[in-house]
Motif scaffolding. Sequence first.
Motif, PDB file in Angstrom:
ATOM      1  N   ALA A 155       0.834  -1.203   0.000  1.00 50.63           N
ATOM      2  CA  ALA A 155       0.000   0.000   0.000  1.00 50.63           C
ATOM      3  C   ALA A 155       0.866   1.249   0.000  1.00 50.63           C
ATOM      4  O   ALA A 155       0.454   2.295  -0.499  1.00 50.63           O
ATOM      5  N   TYR A 156       2.068   1.135   0.590  1.00 54.37           N
ATOM      6  CA  TYR A 156       2.957   2.294   0.660  1.00 54.37           C
ATOM      7  C   TYR A 156       4.368   1.796   0.924  1.00 54.37           C
ATOM      8  O   TYR A 156       4.582   0.873   1.716  1.00 54.37           O
ATOM      9  N   GLU A 157       5.337   2.410   0.268  1.00 55.74           N
ATOM     10  CA  GLU A 157       6.755   2.099   0.501  1.00 55.74           C
ATOM     11  C   GLU A 157       7.556   3.365   0.264  1.00 55.74           C
ATOM     12  O   GLU A 157       7.480   3.974  -0.797  1.00 55.74           O
ATOM     13  N   LYS A 158       8.323   3.769   1.280  1.00 56.71           N
ATOM     14  CA  LYS A 158       9.084   5.005   1.161  1.00 56.71           C
ATOM     15  C   LYS A 158      10.338   4.915   2.023  1.00 56.71           C
ATOM     16  O   LYS A 158      10.319   4.328   3.114  1.00 56.71           O
ATOM     17  N   TYR A 159      11.415   5.512   1.518  1.00 57.74           N
ATOM     18  CA  TYR A 159      12.690   5.491   2.232  1.00 57.74           C
ATOM     19  C   TYR A 159      13.191   6.911   2.441  1.00 57.74           C
ATOM     20  O   TYR A 159      12.894   7.826   1.654  1.00 57.74           O
ATOM     21  N   PHE A 160      13.967   7.076   3.512  1.00 54.31           N
ATOM     22  CA  PHE A 160      14.422   8.388   3.921  1.00 54.31           C
ATOM     23  C   PHE A 160      15.904   8.326   4.280  1.00 54.31           C
ATOM     24  O   PHE A 160      16.487   7.251   4.403  1.00 54.31           O
TER      25      PHE A 160
END
Length: 333
Positions: A47-52
């Motif tokens: 549903a969501y995948e994000k990297y920082f």
Amino acid sequence: MQTTINWQEIEPEIRMNRKKLSKLESTIKCDYSNINGLVIVRDGYIAYEKYFNDKGQDDVQHVASVTKSVISGLIGIAIDAGYIQSVEQKVLDFFPEYITTDQYKQQITIHHLLTMTVPYPFEDWHEPLDVLCQQQDWVTYILDCMGNEGDLGTFKYSTAGAHLLSAIITRSTGKSARAFANEHLFKPLGMKEIPDFQMGAYEFDDLFGKNVQGWVHDPNGISTGGWGLTLTTRDMARFGYLYINNGKWGNNRILSENWITESTKRNSNNYGFLWWLKEDADLFTYSAIGDGGNIICCIPRLNMVVAIASEFMMQPKNRWNFIKEHILPMMHD
């Protein structure tokens, strides 16, 4: 229902509210700046995948005490495969060379270790891990401490107890927890093999930070049971979804459904088999939680897993509050 995670990108509005989703990244950067990776899985889809912080999907993170929940899963696999009789098997059965006449110590079972209900001679939440890490024989040191100054059956959180479970995996299977996991857990989940890692010291960065790689082991080759494992954020999501999916991955049965039920059964300690349990309003969750803000939060009613990998920092903001306040409101029922 998906039986594995579909990593192929899908339109976010299918699973999440797009307007609220746009605010999530700024919230993380402002208020949860040590989050390196966030993966949300629902119904087997990303549903969501994000990297920082310049991290990506292939970067591994030391997940600290999330390691404990992985050890719990390995105990379940070892029992299912017949290496261990049951959770009621006595701990000292696996260490026949350890001679003691202490009948109290002789009563302690795997179940006690899994539920953190073994007495130890330290104050709650003040476990002297620095002393443990200075020992040449961690297992003997833990066995000496086990059962002292407390009541069997009373909750006391202990990283040492989780390490003893790792030693039990090695004694029963003939393999380190790392090698056993690579064969029976990580590879079946589609993960890369976790390498062995020999530390030169066991100082702060070795325990919590940048020096941790692969899976750490003690001076005698026993994989650290309470910390020391590095995983990608996707790997964390895989492990959580295995539990949400009742132990199956594709057509493979990795864990028995009964093990997962017992591991996450509600109780007065709000602690299962090395999983933290939480009731919040009408939502029940079970989570693998590690220092610094690492978490694999499983939400059965929503068929959802939230995996957060974080750079270690002291007293990070509460991850459950982050999930409840910033992620759950975005989800379509």
